[in-house]
Scaffold this motif. Sequence first.
Motif, PDB file in Angstrom:
ATOM      1  N   ILE A 196       0.313 -44.893  50.483  1.00  0.00           N
ATOM      2  CA  ILE A 196      -0.442 -46.137  50.463  1.00  0.00           C
ATOM      3  C   ILE A 196      -1.909 -45.767  50.299  1.00  0.00           C
ATOM      4  CG2 ILE A 196      -1.130 -48.194  51.750  1.00  0.00           C
ATOM      5  CD1 ILE A 196       1.508 -48.035  53.273  1.00  0.00           C
ATOM      6  N   ALA A 222      -1.748 -49.755  59.887  1.00  0.00           N
ATOM      7  CA  ALA A 222      -0.870 -50.576  59.065  1.00  0.00           C
ATOM      8  C   ALA A 222      -0.942 -52.049  59.446  1.00  0.00           C
ATOM      9  CB  ALA A 222       0.564 -50.069  59.173  1.00  0.00           C
ATOM     10  N   LEU A 247      -3.172 -54.296  57.379  1.00  0.00           N
ATOM     11  CA  LEU A 247      -2.800 -54.645  56.009  1.00  0.00           C
ATOM     12  C   LEU A 247      -2.381 -56.105  55.900  1.00  0.00           C
ATOM     13  CD1 LEU A 247      -0.677 -51.493  55.025  1.00  0.00           C
ATOM     14  CD2 LEU A 247      -3.080 -51.941  54.492  1.00  0.00           C
ATOM     15  N   ILE A 264      -1.605 -56.090  47.949  1.00  0.00           N
ATOM     16  CA  ILE A 264      -1.120 -54.722  47.781  1.00  0.00           C
ATOM     17  C   ILE A 264      -0.349 -54.619  46.461  1.00  0.00           C
ATOM     18  CG2 ILE A 264       0.191 -52.839  48.792  1.00  0.00           C
ATOM     19  CD1 ILE A 264      -2.107 -53.775  50.555  1.00  0.00           C
ATOM     20  N   THR A 268       2.219 -52.772  43.783  1.00  0.00           N
ATOM     21  CA  THR A 268       3.335 -51.840  43.617  1.00  0.00           C
ATOM     22  C   THR A 268       3.663 -51.766  42.130  1.00  0.00           C
ATOM     23  OG1 THR A 268       5.063 -53.510  43.895  1.00  0.00           O
ATOM     24  CG2 THR A 268       4.266 -52.425  45.891  1.00  0.00           C
ATOM     25  N   LEU A 272       6.665 -49.684  51.465  1.00  0.00           N
ATOM     26  CA  LEU A 272       5.638 -50.526  52.066  1.00  0.00           C
ATOM     27  C   LEU A 272       6.207 -51.282  53.261  1.00  0.00           C
ATOM     28  CD1 LEU A 272       2.865 -51.915  52.115  1.00  0.00           C
ATOM     29  CD2 LEU A 272       3.746 -53.536  50.403  1.00  0.00           C
ATOM     30  N   ASN A 311       7.022 -57.345  54.300  1.00  0.00           N
ATOM     31  CA  ASN A 311       6.343 -57.578  53.025  1.00  0.00           C
ATOM     32  C   ASN A 311       5.891 -59.028  52.857  1.00  0.00           C
ATOM     33  OD1 ASN A 311       6.623 -54.929  52.360  1.00  0.00           O
ATOM     34  ND2 ASN A 311       8.133 -55.209  50.743  1.00  0.00           N
ATOM     35  N   GLY A 326      -5.149 -52.689  48.212  1.00  0.00           N
ATOM     36  CA  GLY A 326      -4.426 -51.438  48.395  1.00  0.00           C
ATOM     37  C   GLY A 326      -3.341 -51.305  47.357  1.00  0.00           C
ATOM     38  N   LEU A 350       0.565 -48.938  46.452  1.00  0.00           N
ATOM     39  CA  LEU A 350       1.546 -47.862  46.637  1.00  0.00           C
ATOM     40  C   LEU A 350       1.513 -47.037  45.368  1.00  0.00           C
ATOM     41  CD1 LEU A 350       3.666 -47.332  49.005  1.00  0.00           C
ATOM     42  CD2 LEU A 350       2.410 -49.468  49.086  1.00  0.00           C
TER      43      LEU A 350
END
Length: 345
Positions: free
Chosen positions: A117, A132, A135, A140, A142, A153, A164, A188, A190
């Motif tokens: 991450i 975490a 977040l 985020i 992916t 995640l 999520n 952020g 992944l």
Amino acid sequence: MARRTFMTAAPVLLAAGTSGAWAQAPTIVRVGVLNSLSEIIIFVAMEKGYFKEEGLDIKLERFSNTADMIAPLSSGQIDVASGAPTLGLFNGSLRGLPLKLVADKGRNSKGHGFNAIVVRKDLVESGKVKSAADLKGLRIATASRHSPMEQQLEMALQKVGLSNKDVEIQNLDFPDMITALDNKAVDGALMIEPFVAIAAKRGVGVRFMGVDDIAPDFQIAGVIYGPDFVVKQPEAAKRWMVAYVRAIRDYLAAVGSKAGKDKLIVVLKKYASGTTDASVLENAVFPGFDPDGYLNLKTIEASIDWYATRGLLKAKPKLTDLADYQYLNYALERLGRRERAQKVQ
């Protein structure tokens, strides 16, 4: 750099064929590769001449993602490919697609958080994101919908009582993630290496949490053999694995030291088509591997469960339909085992 000197080869009991029929008529093996650091084992085996010693002539075919490999692998246009534990792989198995995972192609073992991450640098430096739990509510990125990275995640979020649903997920290609971090379109992402290291070098993101801490030994990908390869060239399929396992052991012996990693970077610069900037690669986290080449079937099974509980699989594919260790077993009979034998059950 001399082919034989950049790393110390693992002890090996070679078959007599290296000077016989194998050397007289090399078998061409077409191998699909990605712009990923986990291709390093194939490149090491090529650099050290291990495939050549097994009577094999390797032809690399470049692909941008695993999905693009499936059709040519199924039709025999390529012989070997790589595959992540994805929804597509599992659904293909349920449809009877005759592809088999045959060996480890990278995992997030301790100290080898190849997946991570990444959080915007300004959010970390300001103290807004410390754990975490912070977040929650953030955007985020992916790589794709329902990817293994979404699972990774969620595993991180579940440790702090979130899921999520508590973040806003956006799907972006890895290079676009770096741009999005830079212009603050996402908070952020992944990512895989070397993109994690690229984000750090550009000052737009920092490695916040490696998957080796989130889900130790999470399987990144596996080597896949195509149906034509195993049916029409079964002996070549066995010998390919001998070269591959030898290279795994050389890699593991090298990656733990700066001098060894520098030599691996030289190999990447020679064979890779993706990022070969040494200043990036020297700060990248390289993937881990099992010394005997075994897959972590437990994390693959966990991925199957994750997809199934979300209604994305009509049924759970059997591990015996997904994986086949007969080629590894042949290689390990010749090379010797480092650990206990494993089975697909």
